[in-house]
Design an enzyme around this catalytic site. Sequence first.
Site, PDB file in Angstrom:
ATOM      1  N   TRP A 208      46.734  40.469  84.978  1.00 17.93           N
ATOM      2  CA  TRP A 208      45.504  39.680  84.125  1.00 17.93           C
ATOM      3  C   TRP A 208      46.001  39.168  82.825  1.00 17.93           C
ATOM      4  O   TRP A 208      45.208  38.403  82.251  1.00 17.93           O
ATOM      5  CB  TRP A 208      44.315  40.746  84.033  1.00 17.93           C
ATOM      6  CG  TRP A 208      44.013  41.280  85.659  1.00 17.93           C
ATOM      7  CD1 TRP A 208      44.196  42.215  86.296  1.00 17.93           C
ATOM      8  CD2 TRP A 208      43.174  40.223  86.496  1.00 17.93           C
ATOM      9  NE1 TRP A 208      43.555  42.194  87.484  1.00 17.93           N
ATOM     10  CE2 TRP A 208      43.147  40.988  87.280  1.00 17.93           C
ATOM     11  CE3 TRP A 208      42.897  38.920  86.120  1.00 17.93           C
ATOM     12  CZ2 TRP A 208      42.384  40.325  88.756  1.00 17.93           C
ATOM     13  CZ3 TRP A 208      42.253  38.348  87.304  1.00 17.93           C
ATOM     14  CH2 TRP A 208      42.046  39.096  88.611  1.00 17.93           C
TER      15      TRP A 208
ATOM     16  N   ASP B 229      40.518  42.554  76.763  1.00 16.34           N
ATOM     17  CA  ASP B 229      39.940  42.642  78.135  1.00 16.34           C
ATOM     18  C   ASP B 229      39.820  44.121  78.391  1.00 16.34           C
ATOM     19  O   ASP B 229      40.799  44.410  78.822  1.00 16.34           O
ATOM     20  CB  ASP B 229      40.884  41.775  79.098  1.00 16.34           C
ATOM     21  CG  ASP B 229      40.324  41.830  80.488  1.00 16.34           C
ATOM     22  OD1 ASP B 229      39.336  42.516  80.862  1.00 16.34           O
ATOM     23  OD2 ASP B 229      40.980  41.279  81.250  1.00 16.34           O
TER      24      ASP B 229
ATOM     25  N   LYS C  78      32.876  46.998  87.199  1.00 12.19           N
ATOM     26  CA  LYS C  78      34.072  48.009  87.477  1.00 12.19           C
ATOM     27  C   LYS C  78      33.456  49.288  86.616  1.00 12.19           C
ATOM     28  O   LYS C  78      32.414  50.046  87.358  1.00 12.19           O
ATOM     29  CB  LYS C  78      35.353  47.762  86.726  1.00 12.19           C
ATOM     30  CG  LYS C  78      35.948  46.593  87.658  1.00 12.19           C
ATOM     31  CD  LYS C  78      37.228  45.955  87.005  1.00 12.19           C
ATOM     32  CE  LYS C  78      37.445  44.389  87.510  1.00 12.19           C
ATOM     33  NZ  LYS C  78      38.101  44.665  88.820  1.00 12.19           N
TER      34      LYS C  78
END
Lengths: 361, 361
Positions: free
Chosen positions: B102, B172, B196
């Site tokens: 990511w 993030d 999530k």
Amino acid sequence: MTRAFNFSAGPATLPESVLRQAQAEMLEWNGAGASIVEMSHRGPEFMAVAAQAEADLRTLMSIPDDYAVMFLAGGATTQQALLALNFAAPGQTCDYVVNGHWGKTAIKQVGHYVNPHVAASSEAGGFHDIPARSSWQLSPDAAFVHITANETIHGVEFRDTPDVGNVPLFADFSSSIASEPIDVSRYGLIYAGAQKNLGPVGVSVVIVRRDLLERAGQPRADIFNYRSHVARDSMLNTPPTWNWYLAGLMFQWMLAQGGVQEFARRNATKAALVYDAIDTSSGFYRNEVVPAVRSRMNIPFFLPDDTLTARFVSESKAAGLLALKGHKAVGGIRASLYNAMPVEGAQALVAFMRDFQQRNG
Amino acid sequence: MTRAFNFSAGPATLPESVLRQAQAEMLEWNGAGASIVEMSHRGPEFMAVAAQAEADLRTLMSIPDDYAVMFLAGGATTQQALLALNFAAPGQTCDYVVNGHWGKTAIKQVGHYVNPHVAASSEAGGFHDIPARSSWQLSPDAAFVHITANETIHGVEFRDTPDVGNVPLFADFSSSIASEPIDVSRYGLIYAGAQKNLGPVGVSVVIVRRDLLERAGQPRADIFNYRSHVARDSMLNTPPTWNWYLAGLMFQWMLAQGGVQEFARRNATKAALVYDAIDTSSGFYRNEVVPAVRSRMNIPFFLPDDTLTARFVSESKAAGLLALKGHKAVGGIRASLYNAMPVEGAQALVAFMRDFQQRNG
């Protein structure tokens, strides 16, 4: 539990049967041990839901195979920015026909990227009309011509698809998508936030002629690249899965009800009921839109003064007719009559309007 | 109805009580005559839901008043692009510490806008570690330093907030937000897809120090402008209302359960159970991450061969343990243990792992 008639301009009313199915499946979808809202977008369950939704929308709208369909996060305003980034060179002219608030918003998104040219505007007349096609000053080198197929705030709707020659026609169909049959092949691109005629908030639909995706566009993040989204079946990143699922339930409901032909009939019936109540009120209710372009989906109208308007809003709510207050940009009353609004809702509104006039006229 | 333990990396499991409340309110919210999914984002009902969700997230994460909170459509990848557009001048250097897939995706979004500089990367070692802070080659003139607080695919997590001096730290936190107490004031910006640890898909949370919003950034559409979103309380356009509402239910649940202190305890307990099962398997199960930076949220592990991996996936599913197949980028197995996964889920996984090893080891 008393569900009222909800005239909200969006997010908007959904069919009770669609909500009941979503409710029944909220804890577990189809014996899968989890809710659809908890499932990976890359798992077989959601992939099947997503593919079925696309197939059903293609059936519903008779979308030709040479058009790609995307289900994206971000609403119509985001798409307005992406149109310029994906289909126009930096600084290229793009033609906009402005027939209301949302045409202006569309232009506001692209000034840093392209040269937005107002080919025609009905702003001087208060957005009560759509400029005659013969008056449009189109640019031969435009990347696209943009129209707002139905103007949610001002209640103005294109009743025909304009001919713009070889430049692709891009249309914001947020408040009228799938409300009647249209010839998709007349458009280069159609986009819509789903939270009006298609039901669920949180997902947008973009329908684009595939050859246009070959255009270079201009420098942009991969996540802003329609080509990347199409290549990954709208799963470039985690899509708004539950919203996509709910859109799919709505498509199935619309197909089962008879498809866009049937909704064209119902929408015409509902709009005729409300406009008739306005037009036969001897001026108590007033709609200022030129009759030939009156919207079937959003009907703004006005009462004689602000006191009556406020009373209309509060009494209609008490009578189980929700969200009739007009948009702040124009005031007055607004009734939105999307696909999921039954004819009975329009009838109830008209009955209330007549009673209210009798008591206050 | 048999709800299984769902180890999906996202969209991910939600607490049954949250789903039951959403289910109960699906046809009508709080006596309002309509579902929250059908209501205008500008109506008093949703405005109250939205404000409460923000207040609850502020309480949950102890977010200081000089930080703005946004609830946005578009997922974490969209925010990765917007970071560059909002906080860096065209071509300005931005530092990225890459500790997995990511981090690379984050860089991929910004190459057209800024000069992304890889200040440190653990890619050469297969992303099994986080580069030591002392090895980072930070740029004194960087617009920001970007880290991936928890790497969902590779299972690597920052266990401390790195000191990066006066350059703002952007993180993030998609897969670890609100999983334990953190000092928000150490960050310039925190962003997370909600699907999530925060529950619902289709909405992202961005927490930003307000003074950073004064930065000019670079030319961008209004819809890509964080300042505009903050000025309009994340209602610049129609937000993903239902998803925001579901996030709010999740925040209330988390507060009622004891807040982030309690989830820190549970998350540590769950992770310790699974890592212990791996570490005491005599090599039958293998996790390759350096122990000091093992993720509490996502645990990738491997079996001796592909046949056993496939059998593990299918047998675990049959045993009511869902979505354990690893991400295609690394293969193997992955167990995601977000806030909504009860300790009993980790215990059931460990029991299955031990039984599977006994039968196949």
